[in-house]
Design an enzyme around this catalytic site. Sequence first.
Site, PDB file in Angstrom:
ATOM      1  N   GLU A   1      37.663  31.887  40.650  1.00 42.49           N
ATOM      2  CA  GLU A   1      38.425  33.084  41.057  1.00 42.49           C
ATOM      3  C   GLU A   1      39.770  32.687  41.655  1.00 42.49           C
ATOM      4  OE1 GLU A   1      39.609  36.652  40.974  1.00 42.49           O
ATOM      5  OE2 GLU A   1      37.541  36.282  40.345  1.00 42.49           O
TER       6      GLU A   1
ATOM      7  N   GLU B   1      47.262  34.360  37.445  1.00 39.96           N
ATOM      8  CA  GLU B   1      47.849  35.704  37.449  1.00 39.96           C
ATOM      9  C   GLU B   1      49.131  35.744  38.269  1.00 39.96           C
ATOM     10  OE1 GLU B   1      44.863  38.497  38.657  1.00 39.96           O
ATOM     11  OE2 GLU B   1      43.792  38.337  36.749  1.00 39.96           O
TER      12      GLU B   1
ATOM     13  N   GLU C   1      43.555  39.449  47.279  1.00 40.16           N
ATOM     14  CA  GLU C   1      42.706  39.527  46.088  1.00 40.16           C
ATOM     15  C   GLU C   1      41.371  40.205  46.405  1.00 40.16           C
ATOM     16  OE1 GLU C   1      43.798  38.759  43.137  1.00 40.16           O
ATOM     17  OE2 GLU C   1      45.675  37.877  43.844  1.00 40.16           O
TER      18      GLU C   1
END
Length: 125
Positions: A71, A78, A30
């Site tokens: 996050e 996701e 990420e």
Amino acid sequence: MGKTKESVLRHVGHAFIWSATGIKTAWRNELAFRVEASIISILIPLGIWLGQSAAERALLIASCLLILIIELLNSAIEAVVDRIGTEHHELSGRAKDMGSAAAFFAMLTAGIIWALMVYERFWGD
């Protein structure tokens, strides 16, 4: 009694390993997490210096850690959505957009806290 204590300790140990694995996975996969963690690694020592009390230091540090927490949750959302399928679906898009919005609000919150603390430190009464 000994068995319960042993299983609790084992659970805590496993939880630590799973958490470390999650952090490593986020770092490796990420970009947003890497960027935010890098910036926060500078902000935390700055926050320790900037804060004039333990409560102020805690607020500055916690606002940074909140960004990383959100996050991680956003990335998890996701990943789950992508695991279900990559074809466009309105609900998948909504889930991803809301996760992104949560990350935005965490950054906005931290920005407001930091701005108020900087103002207080340098221009306040």
